[in-house]
Design an enzyme around this catalytic site. Structure first.
Site, PDB file in Angstrom:
ATOM      1  CG  ASP A  34       9.097  21.450  -4.905  1.00  0.00           C
ATOM      2  OD1 ASP A  34       8.471  20.543  -5.493  1.00  0.00           O
ATOM      3  OD2 ASP A  34       8.835  22.662  -5.072  1.00  0.00           O
ATOM      4  CG  HIS A  43       5.862  24.104  -6.874  1.00  0.00           C
ATOM      5  ND1 HIS A  43       6.424  22.974  -6.316  1.00  0.00           N
ATOM      6  CD2 HIS A  43       4.563  23.795  -7.116  1.00  0.00           C
ATOM      7  CE1 HIS A  43       5.501  22.039  -6.215  1.00  0.00           C
ATOM      8  NE2 HIS A  43       4.367  22.501  -6.700  1.00  0.00           N
TER       9      HIS A  43
HETATM   10  N1  NAI Z   1       2.257  24.248  -4.067  1.00  0.00           N
HETATM   11  C1  NAI Z   1       2.265  22.930  -4.161  1.00  0.00           C
HETATM   12  O1  NAI Z   1       3.284  22.280  -3.904  1.00  0.00           O
HETATM   13  C2  NAI Z   1       1.039  22.186  -4.572  1.00  0.00           C
HETATM   14  C3  NAI Z   1      -0.039  22.846  -5.063  1.00  0.00           C
HETATM   15  N2  NAI Z   1      -1.193  22.181  -5.391  1.00  0.00           N
HETATM   16  C4  NAI Z   1      -2.309  22.975  -5.899  1.00  0.00           C
HETATM   17  O2  NAI Z   1      -3.266  23.180  -4.859  1.00  0.00           O
HETATM   18  C5  NAI Z   1      -4.541  23.469  -5.453  1.00  0.00           C
HETATM   19  C6  NAI Z   1      -5.646  22.699  -4.751  1.00  0.00           C
HETATM   20  O3  NAI Z   1      -5.491  21.330  -4.935  1.00  0.00           O
HETATM   21  P1  NAI Z   1      -6.563  20.284  -4.308  1.00  0.00           P
HETATM   22  O4  NAI Z   1      -6.850  20.631  -2.925  1.00  0.00           O
HETATM   23  O5  NAI Z   1      -6.096  18.954  -4.654  1.00  0.00           O
HETATM   24  O6  NAI Z   1      -7.843  20.638  -5.188  1.00  0.00           O
HETATM   25  P2  NAI Z   1      -9.385  20.319  -4.830  1.00  0.00           P
HETATM   26  O7  NAI Z   1     -10.160  20.544  -6.085  1.00  0.00           O
HETATM   27  O8  NAI Z   1      -9.499  19.040  -4.159  1.00  0.00           O
HETATM   28  O9  NAI Z   1      -9.760  21.445  -3.769  1.00  0.00           O
HETATM   29  C7  NAI Z   1      -9.785  22.791  -4.095  1.00  0.00           C
HETATM   30  C8  NAI Z   1     -10.803  23.450  -3.201  1.00  0.00           C
HETATM   31  O10 NAI Z   1     -10.793  24.844  -3.530  1.00  0.00           O
HETATM   32  C9  NAI Z   1     -12.162  25.258  -3.452  1.00  0.00           C
HETATM   33  N3  NAI Z   1     -12.344  26.496  -4.208  1.00  0.00           N
HETATM   34  C10 NAI Z   1     -12.457  26.688  -5.533  1.00  0.00           C
HETATM   35  N4  NAI Z   1     -12.645  27.992  -5.810  1.00  0.00           N
HETATM   36  C11 NAI Z   1     -12.620  28.642  -4.619  1.00  0.00           C
HETATM   37  C12 NAI Z   1     -12.768  29.992  -4.235  1.00  0.00           C
HETATM   38  N5  NAI Z   1     -12.976  30.966  -5.135  1.00  0.00           N
HETATM   39  N6  NAI Z   1     -12.694  30.278  -2.916  1.00  0.00           N
HETATM   40  C13 NAI Z   1     -12.505  29.297  -2.003  1.00  0.00           C
HETATM   41  N7  NAI Z   1     -12.365  28.003  -2.319  1.00  0.00           N
HETATM   42  C14 NAI Z   1     -12.430  27.682  -3.604  1.00  0.00           C
HETATM   43  C15 NAI Z   1     -12.975  24.107  -4.008  1.00  0.00           C
HETATM   44  O11 NAI Z   1     -14.332  24.197  -3.605  1.00  0.00           O
HETATM   45  C16 NAI Z   1     -12.236  22.932  -3.385  1.00  0.00           C
HETATM   46  O12 NAI Z   1     -12.781  22.599  -2.140  1.00  0.00           O
HETATM   47  C17 NAI Z   1      -4.387  23.144  -6.939  1.00  0.00           C
HETATM   48  O13 NAI Z   1      -4.213  24.350  -7.681  1.00  0.00           O
HETATM   49  C18 NAI Z   1      -3.114  22.313  -6.986  1.00  0.00           C
HETATM   50  O14 NAI Z   1      -2.476  22.377  -8.231  1.00  0.00           O
HETATM   51  C19 NAI Z   1      -1.306  20.836  -5.221  1.00  0.00           C
HETATM   52  C20 NAI Z   1      -0.247  20.121  -4.717  1.00  0.00           C
HETATM   53  C21 NAI Z   1       1.018  20.718  -4.397  1.00  0.00           C
HETATM   54  O1  OAA Z   2       1.845  18.438  -9.584  1.00  0.00           O
HETATM   55  C1  OAA Z   2       0.837  19.114  -9.294  1.00  0.00           C
HETATM   56  O2  OAA Z   2       0.017  19.504 -10.115  1.00  0.00           O
HETATM   57  C2  OAA Z   2       0.655  19.487  -7.853  1.00  0.00           C
HETATM   58  C3  OAA Z   2       1.929  20.005  -7.332  1.00  0.00           C
HETATM   59  O3  OAA Z   2       2.281  21.165  -7.474  1.00  0.00           O
HETATM   60  C4  OAA Z   2       2.858  19.024  -6.781  1.00  0.00           C
HETATM   61  O4  OAA Z   2       2.462  17.901  -6.463  1.00  0.00           O
HETATM   62  O5  OAA Z   2       4.033  19.378  -6.636  1.00  0.00           O
END
Ligand code: NAI
Ligand code: OAA
Length: 412
Positions: A242, A269
């Site tokens: 953010d 967030h």
């Molecule tokens: N805090 C923030 O600002 C943001 C948060 N996110 C969040 O981050 C998370 C991940 O996003 P991406 O990497 O794009 O998803 P993705 O689906 O590409 O990767 C997630 C990974 O987690 C793994 N996974 C699933 N269950 C698991 C477990 N029990 N133990 C270990 N690994 C496991 C999957 O195998 C996969 O490799 C989502 O919940 C998303 O909403 C995304 C962007 C910004």
């Molecule tokens: O928007 C989403 O789902 C992933 C996230 O938290 C971000 O990009 O800030």
């Protein structure tokens, strides 16, 4: 070639657990050296990494990028020279684990952390596909050792001796979904992973990326409490993206040098709980009411902007990896003894009546040393209204997380 005298420049963002700090310190998160044979010491902001010499043509930044970087840092030289400088401890040797390392965020995040001179071991854990990611990454000639761990049976080993655990495991959004729509799947994933963290590296800094952060952080806190190892100073919801977005959008809108801009973002967030405090932007900038409205809404909806652009293929991964790497790097610098480390993050807080709240915090060897209360003082009427408006939604998300964790207590 003889080492020329080095100018040291600092870039980045600034900013109260235990005592609240009411004065806003100036940002000084990153230190990069130019005109020296010394390697760059950090990669955040426009940070590069270990063993990268800015004079070297073999730098992966390339000569032109280096020149651009030198130019953008030059204006900081004087200011920086007036501050105490943090110097990287050559013995620095920290272990970082990424849980969910084979995912869209996990992979680029692993690459960025592999570039940190502060890291000696990088543990990559996922339920699948992590072997190849680790093999690939291990060929980069930076010092840290890369180890892979697959599946529940290897989870405990992935966490042994780790200083910082980053958790991006879980499902991302698709168009039309809210972050809260991810709760049912991600709540269980975060609960299980944090149980293992509690059992294997209870003293580590824990960075929660998995959404909905407004609920997954309270879940993690409850799990750690049930395990008897909760340290609120070391549990962080990663809201760095953010700040990264706010800095970018404000710099674009006001035609400022990107590297100079620092906007604190508070609250939570998700949607309206993300509250950029534009009136606290550094350097001081004035915004029209229309600009405030437009920028605030864009920053709040930036995640959705990416989800829609990716059209079903996930949410922000590259910018998130960049933001998470910045937060890992600042955490490692704090662990390493830099006493001038500030970041916005979603933590247990008493700045408002809510039990968790994102704000600037001062980080030290033991985690959060102080929450910066001054950011919440002297708000504009717009910001004050937005702060009151976000509280009911953030409170509900926090309570949902706590209720979930309390309904299914962990095994002792
Ligand atoms: N805090 C923030 O600002 C943001 C948060 N996110 C969040 O981050 C998370 C991940 O996003 P991406 O990497 O794009 O998803 P993705 O689906 O590409 O990767 C997630 C990974 O987690 C793994 N996974 C699933 N269950 C698991 C477990 N029990 N133990 C270990 N690994 C496991 C999957 O195998 C996969 O490799 C989502 O919940 C998303 O909403 C995304 C962007 C910004
Ligand atoms: O928007 C989403 O789902 C992933 C996230 O938290 C971000 O990009 O800030």
């Amino acid at each position: 070639m003889a080492a020329t005298s080095a100018a040291t420049f600092s870039v980045g963002s600034a900013i109260s657990f235990g005592p609240k700090v009411s004065q806003l310190p100036q940002s000084k998160p990153f230190v990069v050296r130019f005109n020296s044979l010394n390697p760059l010491t950090n990669f955040c902001g426009l940070k590069a990494s270990t063993l990268v010499n800015c004079e070297s043509e073999s730098s992966f930044l390339g000569k032109e990028s280096v020149m651009a970087l030198q130019g953008s840092f030059a204006s900081k030289a004087h200011r920086s020279s007036q501050r105490p400088q943090y110097h990287l401890n050559p013995q620095a040797s920290y272990k970082v684990a990424i849980l969910g390392a084979a995912g869209g965020i996990g992979q680029p995040l692993a690459l960025l952390i592999k570039m940190s001179p502060l890291v000696s071991a990088l543990h990559l854990y996922d339920i699948a596909n992590v072997k190849g990611v680790a093999a690939d990454l291990s060929h980069c000639n930076t010092p840290s050792q890369v180890l892979d761990f697959t599946g529940a049976s290897e989870l405990a080993d992935s966490l042994k001796g780790v200083n910082v655990v980053v958790i991006p495991a879980g499902v991302p959004r698709k168009p039309g979904m809210t972050r809260d729509d991810l709760f049912n799947i991600n709540a269980n994933i975060v609960k299980t992973l944090v149980e293992a963290v509690a059992d294997n590296c209870p003293d580590a800094f824990i960075h929660i990326i998995s959404n909905p952060v407004n609920s997954t952080v309270p879940i993690a806190a409850e799990v750690l409490k049930q395990k008897g190892v909760y340290n609120p100073k070391k549990l962080f919801g990663v809201s760095t993206l953010d700040v990264v977005r706010a800095n970018t959008f404000v710099a674009q809108k006001k035609n400022l040098k990107l590297i100079d801009v620092d906007v604190p973002v508070v609250g939570g967030h998700a949607g309206i709980t993300i509250l950029p405090l534009l009136s606290k932007t550094k350097p001081s900038v004035s915004f029209s009411d229309e600009e405030v409205q437009e920028l605030t809404v864009r920053i709040q909806n930036a995640g959705t902007e990416v989800v829609e652009a990716k059209a079903g293929a996930g949410s922000a991964t590259l910018s998130m990896a960049y933001a998470a790497a910045r937060f890992v790097e600042t955490s490692l610098r704090a662990l390493d003894g830099d006493d001038d480390v500030y970041e916005c993050t979603f933590v247990q807080s008493d700045l408002t009546e809510l039990p968790f709240f994102a704000s600037r915090v001062k980080l030290g060897r033991n985690g959060v040393e102080a929450l910066i209360s001054s950011d919440l003082q002297g708000l504009t009427e717009y910001e004050q209204k937005a702060l009151e408006a976000l509280k009911p939604e953030l409170k509900a998300s926090i309570e949902k997380g706590i209720a979930f964790a309390q309904k299914q207590p962990v095994a002792a």
